[in-house]
Structures are given as C-alpha cells and as structure tokens.
Enzyme design. Structure first.
Site, short mmCIF file in Angstrom:
data_model
loop_
_atom_site.label_atom_id
_atom_site.label_comp_id
_atom_site.label_asym_id
_atom_site.label_seq_id
_atom_site.Cartn_x
_atom_site.Cartn_y
_atom_site.Cartn_z
N LYS A 1 5.52 2.35 3.13
CA LYS A 1 5.94 1.15 2.42
C LYS A 1 7.11 1.45 1.50
CE LYS A 1 4.21 -2.77 -0.21
NZ LYS A 1 3.01 -3.50 -0.60
N ASN B 1 8.17 -3.69 -1.31
CA ASN B 1 7.35 -3.69 -2.52
C ASN B 1 8.13 -4.52 -3.56
OD1 ASN B 1 5.53 -3.00 -4.65
ND2 ASN B 1 5.00 -1.15 -3.52
N GLY C 1 7.53 -12.85 -0.95
CA GLY C 1 7.73 -14.27 -1.20
C GLY C 1 7.25 -15.21 -0.11
N ASN D 1 4.82 -8.04 -12.46
CA ASN D 1 3.53 -7.43 -12.76
C ASN D 1 3.72 -5.99 -13.16
OD1 ASN D 1 2.09 -5.30 -10.92
ND2 ASN D 1 3.33 -6.55 -9.53
N GLY E 1 -3.97 -0.61 -3.89
CA GLY E 1 -3.49 0.76 -3.88
C GLY E 1 -4.54 1.73 -4.43
N GLY F 1 6.97 -12.83 -5.27
CA GLY F 1 6.91 -14.28 -5.11
C GLY F 1 8.18 -14.83 -4.49
N GLY G 1 -0.13 -1.26 -12.72
CA GLY G 1 -0.25 0.20 -12.84
C GLY G 1 -1.37 0.76 -11.99
N SER H 1 -1.18 -5.54 -0.13
CA SER H 1 -1.86 -4.65 -1.08
C SER H 1 -1.68 -5.12 -2.52
CB SER H 1 -1.29 -3.24 -0.93
OG SER H 1 -1.93 -2.39 -1.86
N CYS I 1 5.75 2.05 -5.73
CA CYS I 1 5.20 1.32 -6.88
C CYS I 1 6.07 1.55 -8.11
CB CYS I 1 3.77 1.75 -7.19
SG CYS I 1 3.10 0.83 -8.59
C1 LIG Z 1 -0.24 -8.00 -8.87
C2 LIG Z 1 0.36 -7.18 -7.77
C3 LIG Z 1 -0.20 -5.93 -7.45
C4 LIG Z 1 0.35 -5.16 -6.43
N1 LIG Z 1 -0.23 -3.95 -6.12
C5 LIG Z 1 0.28 -3.22 -5.09
C6 LIG Z 1 -0.35 -1.99 -4.69
O1 LIG Z 1 -1.38 -1.57 -5.25
N2 LIG Z 1 0.20 -1.29 -3.66
C7 LIG Z 1 1.31 -1.74 -2.99
O2 LIG Z 1 1.76 -1.09 -2.05
N3 LIG Z 1 1.91 -2.90 -3.34
C8 LIG Z 1 1.42 -3.65 -4.36
N4 LIG Z 1 2.03 -4.84 -4.69
C9 LIG Z 1 3.21 -5.29 -3.93
C10 LIG Z 1 2.83 -6.32 -2.85
O3 LIG Z 1 1.94 -5.76 -1.91
C11 LIG Z 1 4.08 -6.85 -2.14
O4 LIG Z 1 4.74 -5.76 -1.53
C12 LIG Z 1 5.06 -7.53 -3.08
O5 LIG Z 1 4.39 -8.22 -4.08
C13 LIG Z 1 6.00 -8.52 -2.35
O6 LIG Z 1 5.28 -9.52 -1.66
P1 LIG Z 1 4.90 -10.97 -2.27
O7 LIG Z 1 6.15 -11.57 -2.82
O8 LIG Z 1 4.30 -11.72 -1.12
O9 LIG Z 1 3.90 -10.71 -3.34
C14 LIG Z 1 1.49 -5.63 -5.72
C15 LIG Z 1 2.04 -6.87 -6.05
C16 LIG Z 1 1.50 -7.65 -7.06
C17 LIG Z 1 2.11 -8.98 -7.37
#
Ligand SMILES: Cc1cc2nc3c(=O)[nH]c(=O)nc-3n(C[C@H](O)[C@H](O)[C@H](O)COP(=O)(O)O)c2cc1C
Ligand SMILES: Cc1cc2nc3c(=O)[nH]c(=O)nc-3n(C[C@H](O)[C@H](O)[C@H](O)COP(=O)(O)OP(=O)(O)OC[C@H]3O[C@@H](n4cnc5c(N)ncnc54)[C@H](O)[C@@H]3O)c2cc1C
Ligand code: FES
Lengths: 306, 282
Positions: A165, A192, A244, A69, A46, A217, A72, A21, A130
């Site tokens: 989540k 998250n 990540g 990030n 989201g 990441g 919002g 997401s 979030c």
């Molecule tokens: C730019 C950005 C926007 C995100 N927006 C949401 C969101 O709207 N809802 C949500 O549950 N998680 C959101 N996340 C969290 C990601 O879904 C994920 O849980 C988190 O980034 C860890 O995974 P990753 O390291 O692969 O990014 C967001 C992450 C990023 C980087």
C-alpha cells in the site's frame, strides 16, 4: 447476469469492493447494517506487533469535503487479531486482508511470520504509507530503496498474496510502485491518506496534536485517481484503487483508470451502507450498459497507443 | 438496534439567543432511544459531499406516541448553522439511536443531574425516566449566561428540584454549577447517601450523580464524587468521524474494574461512561 468477479494475481474476490483499512474495523460493526459477506473483501485495521494505544485526542479534524485523521494505528496487536477477531471473520464469506505495520523492517517480517499459514487470512497488505506514526509508517513508502527492503523482507516470509500500500506523499509514485513490484509484490494498493493540516485560529495552534494528519474522503479523489492511473500504467501487477470513493460512479472511475478492485474508506463514515450500495450500483450499471464482466471495464478509459 | 432514517423537520426554532431546538419525525428512533443515547445527523444534502461527516447530538426528547425526536443545539460552526436554517418540512438523514445511555437499578433513590451548556440536553429525558421510576431528582444547570440555560420547564414538569448557575450571574447562582451542586448537596446531605460501592450505581447508598457538559466540568465532578465515594456517570463529547465504533477517532482512556487502562470509544462504549474509570490525562 453480470459477473463482478475481480481476479487479482492470487487473490480472487467475488466483487471488486473492499472495506478500506482503518475505516471498516474488523467488520463487526458494519455487519450490524448488512451482511459484510456481500463485499469482495475487508482490509482490517492496521495491525502492529504489539497492541498500540494510538495518538492523543483530538484525532479527527473535518476539512472541506473530507477529513484529517491522526489515529496513530490504535489496534489490539497481531496476536489479539488472530485470537479475538479472526475466528469471527472466518465465518464470513469475504476475503480477509491483514493490513500490517512495522516500526522496522524486522518487525514487518515478524508480523508476517505470525500471520503465515493462519486459516482465514487471504492476503497481506503491507502498509508503508501511514502518515500518523513516529517510527516507520510513511517513512518506508517515500524512498524506493526502503520500500524495496520492506517488501523483500515480507516476501521472504510468506507465500500469501502480497499487497503493498503506497503513500501519495511522494514526487513520483510509479517509482515506489515499480520498486515494490520488482521485490515481488503481487498487488499494489493506493492511495493512503494525503498528509495535510488544519489550524485552529482561535487557539493559534494546529487542530491535531501532532500537527500533521492524513486527508481522506471526496477531497482527495482526483489526486487518488490520477495516481491510480499513473501506477496502473507503470506496473503489470493489478492495482487496488481508493481515495474518496462514495458511490458506484466513483468506483467506476477508478476501475476505468485501470484499478482491478477498489476500497472504500471514509465513505463508510457518512453512510454505513456505502460498501453494499456500491456493489449493488455496479451490478445495476453493468446490467444497464450490457457489460457482462468486470474485466471489460478495467482500464476502459486508458488511451490505446496504436 | 440503530438505523438510518430520513427525518422530516416538524419544528426548528431558537428557544433563546443561543439555543435551538429541532424536532423531527423519527418514529423508529423515538421508540428505541434511551436517555443518554445520541444521533448522527447529516447536515448536507444526500448528494452533497460537504460538510462530509455527520454531527453527533444527544437526544433531548423522544415521544414514542407522536413518533418524534428532539435535539437542542447551539449554532457554533458550519454544520449547526446549516441546521439552524432548516425549515419545517425539510428532511435530514439521521442515524440512531447510538451509544450506551445512562443506566441505573432499583437501588437508586436519589439522583443529582448536572448539565453544563448544551450538556443539559440528555438530562431532560433522563429526568423524566428517573422520576417515572420514583427516584428523587435534583437538577443543576450551568451556562455562561442566561441565554445558555434551557430545560428548567421540562425538568420542573417532571418533578425535579431545579437549580441554575451562570458564570456572569445573569441567571441563578453566580459561579460554577459544580460549586452550586456542592453547596446544595452538602446542605441536604446528598453525598452522605453515596458511600458504598461506587461502581454499582445506586445499589448501596442509593445516590448517584449523572452529568453532561464540557470536559473540565466533568473532570471536577468526577473528582468531587471520587472523594465522596459517590457514583458518577458522565456523558462525554469527542470529535467523531463514524459514530459507529470503527474509526477510533473518539477513543479516550478508561480503567476497567481490573484497573487496566484501555481505550474506550465515546461513540460505542459511551457516550456515558463511569466517571471513576475515565483517565483524563490519557
Ligand atoms: C480514520 C482512518 C484510519 C485509517 N487507518 C488506516 C490503517 O490502519 N491502515 C491503512 O493502510 N490505511 C488506513 N487508512 C487509510 C485508508 O485505508 C484509505 O487508504 C484512505 O483513507 C483513502 O481512502 P478514503 O478516501 O476512501 O478514505 C485510514 C484512514 C482513515 C480515514
Ligand atoms: C455524543 C455527543 C453529543 C452531543 N450532543 C450535543 C447536543 O445535544 N447539542 C449540541 O449543541 N451539541 C452537541 N454535541 C456537540 C456537537 O456535535 C457539535 O457542536 C457539532 O458537531 C458542531 O458542528 P459544526 O459543524 O457546527 O461545527 P464545526 O466546528 O464546523 O465542526 C467541524 C467538525 O468538528 C466536530 N465538532 C465541532 N465541535 C464539536 C464538539 N463540541 N463535540 C464533538 N465534535 C465537534 C464536528 O462534528 C465536525 O466534524 C455533541 C457531541 C457529541 C460527541
Ligand atoms: S467516532 Fe468512530 S470510533 Fe467513535
């Protein structure tokens, strides 16, 4: 032939790779790069009850092997999602997971009501994690009682598979996971983003206007993996692991830690082909290793007490 | 349609104390890129995880026949410093062409190009394309000092009148490039040609401003053009994570033709936006 089917209570994915997401939009942009129908699922950006403009800029701060990030939850709102984005997604062959966000317990229930029975929504992901919003958000995910209340109110409204989540910004994540499970969560997803910060030493101010942002990441992977390990050991519902992941080896670590599926977020930003690269990488790996079905990998790294 | 390619570095050198130019073999991007579009470069190796995000750069030159793409850049941080260390023969992963570039139509007669700092970069291919369409082009280059100025040779070769301004007076006019623009343009009656429908570039009066540079410069320019009812396209710079339109990291506020303020993604809806539509205070 290897079988990548991921069976999560009530939600079956043809393979365990999900676009995370907020990192996959509503799928259209990545579909320009590959057929997103080749992924197991998509967790859409989201959604909130009303359209939300999100936070002021800058919203991005790069940090070592990752990024902060503060988007919002900018999104068009649940109604526009149903009318503008869902019709297109219905034509794609993958599970659509609606990531929902309320500013109050009641709002979670209202959004759920709107998504109930809507064709093409295969599961709900309740985002109680979030870190980038003033009201609600992570607040719900840091207290077991609050988490339970949100899950209960959503559970009452829907028979859709319910994913909850979790935020990593807690002392004991298993406590929250168990609270969610007790209230009827079908699946737990984590993590998250990790609350973090960067300071601009020239301006002597935080880089992000709200100060705190969410770290994601490769930098968060070891933390995410540890929490997936702990959670998978504490609940009996399936777990979706993320944090990540950038290639199939990362994905395998999460699966071996006990996740039944994985989601890929920030990795997509560096390489738009990441999702499909992981699907292909997993397939090849299983063929080479003589692993016929995904279930053989899930939890493979967990110690087995006699 | 954008793609992601390995680009072999052909040339990478400092062209002044502050500015580098890198030219890469990227035939697909060279053939597809339009002036104002950008690329996202991976500055760390394929297996490396750090720096993780790609960096956005305007295409400052594309040669479809030679199959090359150039960027002009300043080494300001760890990503661009790593770029400065690349040697001919090294390869970088480059995604592009991305975003919406500058646009114009047959009504356009005269254009003023305004570039601040590395914002000069996208104006170089723009100037070539405009003059090739028979449009009269004046180019206004601004920088802090002489070492920050570049591209005058390209612009003049394309047939543009070129003017320069520096904050410290080390090159050209001493002062802001927007002041210089006003002086020259008013003397030449440039803005008189603009009066008309500001939303349709060039259709009415035949004049338009095209700009790229720091946000304060772009803001002043859009104000100048707003008062004089002159169309003004601006190429904006924002922090980007994806460059693909999915993360919402780069979303500025812009009012559409209907007056409703919406979020516009600099990477996907821009980087070139109609200056009159941008809402600077969010
Ligand atoms: C730019 C950005 C926007 C995100 N927006 C949401 C969101 O709207 N809802 C949500 O549950 N998680 C959101 N996340 C969290 C990601 O879904 C994920 O849980 C988190 O980034 C860890 O995974 P990753 O390291 O692969 O990014 C967001 C992450 C990023 C980087
Ligand atoms: C559409 C677009 C076109 C651009 N074109 C050019 C160009 O032609 N020539 C040029 O020299 N620069 C250009 N920039 C700015 C360039 O992207 C930054 O200078 C570069 O990303 C800095 O990276 P760094 O690792 O050296 O700096 P660091 O400060 O170490 O970077 C940290 C993070 O901040 C981001 N960042 C830092 N400065 C900027 C900035 N000014 N704008 C956007 N993101 C930034 C980086 O991408 C990275 O994610 C452009 C930016 C955008 C958005
Ligand atoms: S950089 Fe991700 S939406 Fe523009």
């Amino acid at each position: 032939m290897v079988d990548l089917t991921a069976r999560l209570s009530g939600l079956t994915l043809k393979n365990p790779v999900i676009g995370a997401s907020g990192c996959f939009g509503f799928g259209r942009e990545f579909n320009e790069w590959y057929d997103i129908g080749r992924l197991g699922g998509i967790a859409v950006k989201g959604l909130t009850l009303k359209p939300s403009p999100g936070n002021p800029l800058p919203r991005i701060a790069e940090t070592a092997a990752g990024m902060l990030n503060s988007i919002g939850l900018q999104n068009p709102g649940v109604d526009a999602f149903i009318s503008e984005e869902l019709p297109w997604l219905r034509g794609r062959d993958l599970a659509v997971i609606a990531n929902i966000n309320g500013h109050s317990v009641k709002e979670f229930a209202l959004i759920t009501e709107k998504l109930n029975g809507v064709e093409g929504v295969h599961a709900l992901e309740v985002n109680i994690s979030c870190p980038n919003v003033e009201h609600g958000g992570m607040f719900f995910g840091t207290d077991p009682q609050m988490a339970a209340e949100v899950v209960r109110s959503v559970r009452c409204e829907t028979r859709l598979p319910l994913i909850v989540k979790l935020t990593p910004n807690v002392t004991d994540i298993t406590e929250i996971a168990r609270a969610a499970e007790a209230e009827g969560a079908d699946i737990i997803s984590l993590i998250n983003t990790v609350a973090g910060m960067a300071i601009d030493i020239k301006k002597r101010r935080p880089v992000l206007p709200r100060g705190v942002g969410g770290l994601s990441g490769p930098a968060v992977k070891p933390v995410a993996l540890r929490m997936v390990w702990e959670t998978a050991g504490a609940v009996s519902v399936p777990v979706i692991g993320m944090g990540g992941i950038t290639d199939h080896r990362d994905a395998l670590e999460f699966l071996m830690a006990g996740a039944a599926a994985v989601a890929v977020g920030t990795g997509n930003f560096r390489d738009p082909m990441t999702g499909i690269r992981i699907v292909d990488g997993l397939t090849e790996w299983m063929e080479e290793e003589g692993v016929h079905e995904l279930a053989q990998v899930i939890g493979a790294a967990r110690f087995c007490p006699a | 349609m954008a793609g992601d390619y390995w680009g072999k570095v052909r040339e990478n050198a400092a062209i002044s104390r502050e500015i580098y130019r890198m030219t890469l073999d990227l035939p697909e991007i060279a053939a597809a890129a339009r002036p104002g579009q950008f690329v996202m470069m991976t500055v760390s190796g394929d297996e490396a995880q750090d720096p993780f995000l790609r960096r956005p750069f305007s295409v400052s030159g594309m040669d479809a026949a030679a199959g090359t793409v150039s960027v002009h850049y300043r080494a300001v941080g760890r990503g661009t410093r790593a770029m400065a260390r690349k040697a001919p023969g090294d390869s970088l992963r480059v995604m592009g062409p991305l975003g919406r570039g500058f646009w114009w139509d047959r009504g356009l007669r005269r254009a003023a190009l305004v570039g601040g700092g590395v914002g000069i970069a996208p104006l170089l291919p723009l100037a070539r394309a405009l003059t090739a369409d028979g449009i009269q082009v004046g180019a206004f280059l601004g920088a802090q000092n002489k070492a920050g100025l570049f591209g005058a040779d390209v612009l003049e070769a394309a047939g543009c009148r070129t003017y320069a301004a520096t904050d410290d007076g080390s090159g050209g006019y001493k002062g802001l490039v927007t002041e210089l623009l006003l002086k020259v343009a008013d003397a030449q009656g440039f803005f008189d040609s603009g009066a008309g429908d500001v939303s349709v570039c060039g259709s009415q009066g035949g004049g338009s401003v095209f700009a790229c540079g720091p946000a304060p410069m772009l803001r002043v320019l859009t104000e100048i053009c707003g008062v004089r009812r002159m169309p003004c396209q601006i190429s904006m710079e924002e922090r980007m994570a994806c460059g693909l339109g999915v993360c919402m990291g780069c979303a500025v506020s812009a009012a559409g033709a209907d007056g409703v303020v919406r979020r516009a993604r600099v990477c996907g809806d821009g980087p070139v936006l109609d200056g009159a539509e941008v809402r600077w205070d969010g």
